[in-house]
Design an enzyme around this catalytic site. Structure first.
Site, PDB file in Angstrom:
ATOM      1  N   ILE A 198     -69.566  37.682 -21.177  1.00  0.00           N
ATOM      2  CA  ILE A 198     -68.363  36.871 -20.950  1.00  0.00           C
ATOM      3  C   ILE A 198     -67.281  37.719 -20.280  1.00  0.00           C
ATOM      4  CG2 ILE A 198     -66.511  35.580 -22.055  1.00  0.00           C
ATOM      5  CD1 ILE A 198     -68.438  34.693 -24.159  1.00  0.00           C
ATOM      6  N   ASP A 222     -67.954  33.897 -15.999  1.00  0.00           N
ATOM      7  CA  ASP A 222     -66.551  34.197 -15.705  1.00  0.00           C
ATOM      8  C   ASP A 222     -65.906  32.997 -15.017  1.00  0.00           C
ATOM      9  OD1 ASP A 222     -64.137  35.696 -15.352  1.00  0.00           O
ATOM     10  OD2 ASP A 222     -65.329  37.527 -15.218  1.00  0.00           O
ATOM     11  N   LEU A 223     -64.631  33.118 -14.737  1.00  0.00           N
ATOM     12  CA  LEU A 223     -63.891  32.024 -14.110  1.00  0.00           C
ATOM     13  C   LEU A 223     -64.431  31.736 -12.707  1.00  0.00           C
ATOM     14  CD1 LEU A 223     -60.299  33.061 -15.230  1.00  0.00           C
ATOM     15  CD2 LEU A 223     -61.680  31.196 -16.157  1.00  0.00           C
ATOM     16  N   ASP A 242     -65.537  28.161 -18.606  1.00  0.00           N
ATOM     17  CA  ASP A 242     -64.399  28.477 -19.459  1.00  0.00           C
ATOM     18  C   ASP A 242     -64.910  28.775 -20.862  1.00  0.00           C
ATOM     19  OD1 ASP A 242     -62.148  28.511 -21.080  1.00  0.00           O
ATOM     20  OD2 ASP A 242     -61.167  26.857 -20.044  1.00  0.00           O
ATOM     21  N   MET A 243     -64.656  29.986 -21.345  1.00  0.00           N
ATOM     22  CA  MET A 243     -65.188  30.392 -22.648  1.00  0.00           C
ATOM     23  C   MET A 243     -64.595  29.587 -23.796  1.00  0.00           C
ATOM     24  SD  MET A 243     -63.320  34.091 -23.059  1.00  0.00           S
ATOM     25  CE  MET A 243     -61.540  34.267 -22.883  1.00  0.00           C
ATOM     26  N   LYS A 256     -66.743  42.548 -23.736  1.00  0.00           N
ATOM     27  CA  LYS A 256     -66.123  43.862 -23.568  1.00  0.00           C
ATOM     28  C   LYS A 256     -64.647  43.703 -23.230  1.00  0.00           C
ATOM     29  CE  LYS A 256     -66.066  46.290 -19.741  1.00  0.00           C
ATOM     30  NZ  LYS A 256     -64.699  46.856 -19.543  1.00  0.00           N
ATOM     31  N   HIS A 260     -59.095  41.501 -27.333  1.00  0.00           N
ATOM     32  CA  HIS A 260     -57.762  42.107 -27.529  1.00  0.00           C
ATOM     33  C   HIS A 260     -56.712  41.500 -26.596  1.00  0.00           C
ATOM     34  CE1 HIS A 260     -57.820  45.635 -24.379  1.00  0.00           C
ATOM     35  NE2 HIS A 260     -58.238  44.506 -23.850  1.00  0.00           N
TER      36      HIS A 260
END
EC number: 2.1.1.94
Length: 355
Positions: A198, A222-223, A242-243, A256, A260
């Protein structure tokens, strides 16, 4: 406080040191932009000040050449080059140190992008707006937005130089992580038939994993604008999406430096999407991120982690997390267990999360 006391002098020293710390960062950025580490390396042996000054490309203006010594002195005192004065010689000799070697253009794992990004005026303006962000009642969710009127990603999409610094930093980091994963952590991928990376960008990590595990189908998720012009090859496929909505199904999901960037509520949403995408038996989520205070005895590490936590606040209204905070997210998202492998690199850990 007695101005003659050691306590007062120590307090003075700390305040002066911290207040001037940006000078070290700015000097390091200047050295990178002038090409000083590469020039020393290209010389092939310790280099004199005049040799260094004359070899810089593009050259410094002749009127500024006498001041290169001042820059080199700051770099040397902070460990970014070694300075040696030989008996009978009028000029010092400069050599690279391990810290400056990982700033060389030819080094695949170089940290040039980190230096250029963190000391970028765009970033500094966001930090300058932090006190305003704390005090204001506007709708800006981050200090970065307070400074620039757009969030980090929106600004980067419109300002290519800022995006290039950031992308260079992320690409180099992916090279580092790839090397670690297919080395010491190769066991993580044994027995897997499929994996989704992702936010995997151009697929640096997915390609490295796929090369070492030909039986493993890797999907870079990814986008749309990120993967639009990327070609799927062999066992690496690029998929737009979209995740927060739906993640392609796989044995394992790889994240990764993703979580955060998000607050707890959004992280739980992402993790729930991950859980839906993996099998209840044998599935897992692999996370690479910081685990705060993973080694409380390492003061340098703790200071770096707390600084990065503030950077997440300023840029994304997000945070770095300690183990207790990670455990909370996993429980809220419905996972049953997790395992932490501390010290993947200097600042980060690897976490396996099980449904």
């Amino acid at each position: 406080m007695d101005v003659q006391s050691e306590e007062f002098r120590g307090a003075q020293a700390q305040i002066w040191s911290q207040s001037c710390s940006f000078i070290t960062s700015a000097s390091l950025k200047c050295a990178v932009k002038l090409g000083i580490p590469d020039t020393i390396d290209n010389h092939g042996k310790p280099i004199t000040l005049s040799e260094l000054t004359n070899a810089l490309v593009p050259p410094v203006h002749p009127s500024k050449a006498p001041f290169i010594y001042r820059l080199m002195r700051v770099l040397a005192k902070n460990g970014f080059c070694s300075e040696e004065q030989l008996d009978g010689e009028t000029e010092p000799l400069y050599s690279l140190t391990p810290s400056s070697r990982i700033l060389l253009k030819k080094e695949p794992l170089n940290l040039r992008g980190i230096v250029l990004t963190m000391a970028d005026p765009v970033q500094l303006k966001a930090w300058e707006s932090l006190s305003d962000w704390y005090q204001n009642e506007d709708d800006s969710s981050t200090a970065f937005e307070t400074a620039h009127g757009k969030n980090f990603w929106g600004y980067s999409s419109e300002h290519m130089e800022h995006a290039e610094f950031f992308n260079e930093a992320m690409a180099s980091d992916s090279q580092l992580i790839s090397k670690l994963l297919i080395g010491e952590y190769k066991f993580l991928f044994e027995g897997l038939a499929s994996l989704v990376d992702i936010g995997g960008g151009t697929g640096t990590i997915a390609k490295a994993i796929a090369k070492n595990f030909p039986q493993l189908k890797c999907t870079v998720f990814d986008l749309p604008h990120v993967v639009a012009n990327l070609e799927s090859k062999e066992n690496v496929e690029f998929v737009a999406g979209d995740m927060f909505e739906k993640i392609p199904s796989a044995n394992a999901i790889f994240l990764k430096w993703i979580l955060h960037d998000w607050n707890d509520e959004d992280c739980v949403k992402i993790l729930k999407s991950c859980k839906k995408a993996i099998p209840a038996k044998g599935g897992k989520v692999i996370i690479i991120d910081m685990v705060m205070y993973s080694d409380k005895k390492d003061d340098h590490l703790v200071k770096t982690q707390t600084s990065m936590d503030m950077a997440m606040l300023v840029n994304f209204a997000a945070k770095e997390r300690c183990e207790k905070e990670w455990a909370f997210l996993f429980k809220e998202a419905g996972f049953s267990d997790y395992k932490i492998y501390p010290k993947l690199d200097f600042t980060r850990s690897l976490i396996e999360v099980y449904p």
